[in-house]
Design a protein around this motif. Structure first.
Motif, PDB file in Angstrom:
ATOM      1  N   GLN B  23      69.865  33.929  62.470  1.00  0.00           N
ATOM      2  CA  GLN B  23      69.775  34.378  61.069  1.00  0.00           C
ATOM      3  C   GLN B  23      68.890  33.445  60.259  1.00  0.00           C
ATOM      4  O   GLN B  23      68.128  33.883  59.397  1.00  0.00           O
ATOM      5  N   GLY B  24      68.992  32.144  60.587  1.00  0.00           N
ATOM      6  CA  GLY B  24      68.203  31.151  59.862  1.00  0.00           C
ATOM      7  C   GLY B  24      66.713  31.379  60.002  1.00  0.00           C
ATOM      8  O   GLY B  24      65.935  31.042  59.111  1.00  0.00           O
ATOM      9  N   LEU B  25      66.311  31.980  61.127  1.00  0.00           N
ATOM     10  CA  LEU B  25      64.890  32.246  61.353  1.00  0.00           C
ATOM     11  C   LEU B  25      64.327  33.174  60.283  1.00  0.00           C
ATOM     12  O   LEU B  25      63.162  33.080  59.927  1.00  0.00           O
ATOM     13  N   PHE B  26      65.163  34.085  59.783  1.00  0.00           N
ATOM     14  CA  PHE B  26      64.647  35.109  58.875  1.00  0.00           C
ATOM     15  C   PHE B  26      65.084  34.901  57.429  1.00  0.00           C
ATOM     16  O   PHE B  26      64.814  35.727  56.584  1.00  0.00           O
ATOM     17  N   SER B  27      65.786  33.798  57.162  1.00  0.00           N
ATOM     18  CA  SER B  27      66.230  33.611  55.783  1.00  0.00           C
ATOM     19  C   SER B  27      65.166  32.834  55.021  1.00  0.00           C
ATOM     20  O   SER B  27      64.527  31.932  55.554  1.00  0.00           O
TER      21      SER B  27
END
Lengths: 149, 192
Positions: B23-27
């Motif tokens: 998720q952190g990749l796209f936040s």
């Protein structure tokens, strides 16, 4: 000549120091301390990991000016932080509030330590091996151990 | 039983970590929820950029759905979104500019207003003028009250003068389709 240059340099350095001091005027020492404290603890909304004091972004300068205004009006620390949070969200203050999302920041490390301890205790118990030796076997074990030394 | 647990627990923990990091990749770390959503426009009294004798207050947003676009001629991304905003305006959207200038620092005051007006006229003639009018945020007070972090940013304001969306960054067809259009349609739809 040398002395003159050094004197000139000293004069220059104090002049620039005075200039930064002059930028924000305060009625009291306490107000000034509060201002510096707040500019360290409030986060620049534009440039992720800098506080207001460190940041050169225009927004940081604007916020610093606002903090200065509010402090001069006699608002206390909590009031200034509330003012900023109302506009820029919890993000703007480095200390996160405790809520259902952020509680894990405190809970997870504690859970980790507790579960680690639990695991240590449990695994130590199960490692105990029952040993039943008769006399002859015990003698043989002692012999072997002694020879080893 | 125990072996099975020893195998499964780290696997679950690992899967959780994977989901979290993925998720952190796209936040977007710059994206944080605006605290002003569903709130009325803050109070202000600011001049028109082109006719400084004309004053605007928050009442100017009552009665029609408005896109309030925060911009400046010094802002490169704003220049990129100007043609698209002009297209939106031609499709019938009411767009108001909230203009602020970098060089007008309340502590110093370098640029004159007539110089700013000239630059704005030039820029709008070149790239298209989507704005019904421009509010001049002289000391950037309204920007501060709106939680603006820079330019460009765009607010969607409904007929009651309530802020419904706050977008940080440029407004392009993708952002319009995914973020603005659903809310815009729902607001416009309720009155028709």
């Amino acid at each position: 000549m040398k002395a003159l240059i050094i004197a000139g340099l000293i004069l220059l350095s104090t002049a620039s120091a005075l200039a930064t001091e002059d930028k924000y005027q305060f009625d009291s020492e306490a107000q000034q301390d509060l201002f510096f404290e707040l500019s360290k603890e409030l986060r620049c909304p534009k440039c992720q990991n800098q506080n207001l004091a460190d940041s050169d972004a225009m927004i940081a300068a604007d916020l610093k000016r606002k903090v200065h205004d509010l402090v001069k009006q006699g608002q206390n620390k909590d009031q200034v932080i509330a003012y900023m949070k109302q506009r820029y969200g919890d993000f703007v203050y480095y200390q996160p509030p405790v809520n259902s999302m952020t509680i894990w920041l405190w809970l997870l490390p504690a859970l980790f330590v507790v579960s680690g301890m639990l695991w240590l205790v449990l695994s130590r118990k199960s490692n105990k091996v029952e040993i039943n030796l008769d006399n002859a076997q015990q003698k043989r074990v002692d012999e072997l151990l002694e020879r080893d030394e | 039983m125990k072996k099975w647990l020893l195998f499964l627990l780290p696997l679950i923990a690992f899967a959780g970590l994977l989901v979290f990091l993925y998720q952190g990749l796209f936040s977007d770390p710059r994206e944080h929820k605006s605290t002003l959503l569903e709130q009325s426009m803050p109070q202000f009294s600011l001049p028109d950029l082109m006719q400084p004798e004309q004053q605007y207050t928050q009442a100017v947003f009552k009665g029609q759905v408005t896109l309030l676009n925060v911009w400046g001629v010094w802002c490169i991304t704003c220049a990129i979104e100007l043609p698209y905003l002009t297209q939106l305006q031609q499709e019938g959207k009411h767009i108001v500019g909230l203009y602020y200038d970098q060089d007008i620092d309340p502590d110093f005051g370098i640029k004159t207003v007539s110089r700013v007006q000239q630059e704005v006229r030039q820029k709008l003639a070149q790239l298209g003028n989507p704005y019904a009018f421009n509010i001049f945020d002289v000391k950037r007070d309204l920007s501060l009250d709106l939680g603006v972090t820079g330019a460009p940013e765009t607010f969607l304001i409904d007929q009651q003068g309530k802020i419904r969306l706050h977008h940080i960054g440029d407004l392009n067809p993708r952002v319009w389709r995914n973020k603005f259009e659903p809310v815009y349609q729902s607001i416009v739809g309720t009155t028709q």
